[in-house]
Design a protein around this motif. Structure first.
Motif, PDB file in Angstrom:
ATOM      1  N   ASN A  67       0.827  -1.218   0.000  1.00  0.00           N
ATOM      2  CA  ASN A  67       0.000   0.000   0.000  1.00  0.00           C
ATOM      3  C   ASN A  67       0.855   1.260   0.000  1.00  0.00           C
ATOM      4  OD1 ASN A  67      -2.403  -1.454   0.004  1.00  0.00           O
ATOM      5  ND2 ASN A  67      -2.533  -1.471   2.230  1.00  0.00           N
ATOM      6  N   TYR A  68       1.924   1.235   0.792  1.00  0.00           N
ATOM      7  CA  TYR A  68       2.795   2.402   0.885  1.00  0.00           C
ATOM      8  C   TYR A  68       3.539   2.641  -0.427  1.00  0.00           C
ATOM      9  CZ  TYR A  68       5.923   5.810   3.087  1.00  0.00           C
ATOM     10  OH  TYR A  68       6.619   6.946   3.408  1.00  0.00           O
ATOM     11  N   ILE A  69       3.982   1.565  -1.065  1.00  0.00           N
ATOM     12  CA  ILE A  69       4.647   1.689  -2.366  1.00  0.00           C
ATOM     13  C   ILE A  69       3.692   2.318  -3.376  1.00  0.00           C
ATOM     14  CG2 ILE A  69       5.541   0.370  -4.331  1.00  0.00           C
ATOM     15  CD1 ILE A  69       6.775  -1.560  -2.193  1.00  0.00           C
ATOM     16  N   ASP A  70       2.438   1.864  -3.389  1.00  0.00           N
ATOM     17  CA  ASP A  70       1.439   2.450  -4.307  1.00  0.00           C
ATOM     18  C   ASP A  70       1.290   3.953  -4.067  1.00  0.00           C
ATOM     19  OD1 ASP A  70       0.994  -0.022  -5.462  1.00  0.00           O
ATOM     20  OD2 ASP A  70      -0.847  -0.415  -4.325  1.00  0.00           O
ATOM     21  N   LYS A  71       1.243   4.350  -2.803  1.00  0.00           N
ATOM     22  CA  LYS A  71       1.103   5.777  -2.479  1.00  0.00           C
ATOM     23  C   LYS A  71       2.334   6.565  -2.910  1.00  0.00           C
ATOM     24  CE  LYS A  71      -2.060   5.161   1.372  1.00  0.00           C
ATOM     25  NZ  LYS A  71      -2.283   5.299   2.799  1.00  0.00           N
ATOM     26  N   LEU A  72       3.521   6.002  -2.676  1.00  0.00           N
ATOM     27  CA  LEU A  72       4.749   6.693  -3.076  1.00  0.00           C
ATOM     28  C   LEU A  72       4.822   6.855  -4.594  1.00  0.00           C
ATOM     29  CD1 LEU A  72       7.302   5.017  -0.635  1.00  0.00           C
ATOM     30  CD2 LEU A  72       6.571   7.412  -0.608  1.00  0.00           C
TER      31      LEU A  72
END
Length: 106
Positions: A17-22
Motif C-alpha cells: 500500500n505504501y509503495i502504491d502511495k509513493l
C-alpha cells in the motif's frame, strides 16, 4: 528470529500500500516540472524554475522524484524480507512434512 505469520502478512500488505502511495506521489511530483503562477518578473521566473528543478531536475540533488524513488527502494527491500519469511516458512513446513511422512508414525 520469530515473526508471526499474520504480522508478516500485515507488514507485506502495508508495504504494498505504501509503495502504491509513493508511486502516486512520484507521478504528481513529475507534474511539477513546469511550475507556473509566479509572475513574469525575473524573481518570479527564477522562483518557478527553482521549484521545477527541485521537483524533477535530473541534474539536481535531492529532487522530489529521486527522493521518493529512494523511499520506494527501501520499502521494496523491507517487503522482500517479509516475503522471504513466507517462502522460508513454506519450505520448512514442506521439509518437516516430508520428513514425517518418510519416517511414518512412531
Amino acid at each position: 528470529m520469530y515473526l508471526n505469520p499474520a504480522a508478516a502478512q500485515a507488514c507485506d500488505s502495508a508495504c504494498a500500500n505504501y509503495i502504491d502511495k509513493l508511486i502516486a506521489h512520484q507521478r504528481l511530483a513529475r507534474d511539477l516540472a513546469d511550475v507556473q503562477g509566479f509572475g513574469s518578473l525575473p524573481s518570479g521566473v527564477a522562483l518557478a524554475e527553482r521549484f521545477s528543478k527541485k521537483a524533477v531536475d535530473a541534474d539536481g540533488t535531492n529532487n522530489l522524484v529521486d527522493v521518493l524513488q529512494s523511499h520506494i527502494d527501501v520499502v521494496m527491500a523491507m517487503q522482500a524480507v517479509f516475503r522471504k519469511f513466507f517462502t522460508d516458512t513454506e519450505n520448512t513446513d514442506e521439509q518437516n512434512a516430508s520428513g514425517i511422512s518418510a519416517q511414518g508414525p512412531r
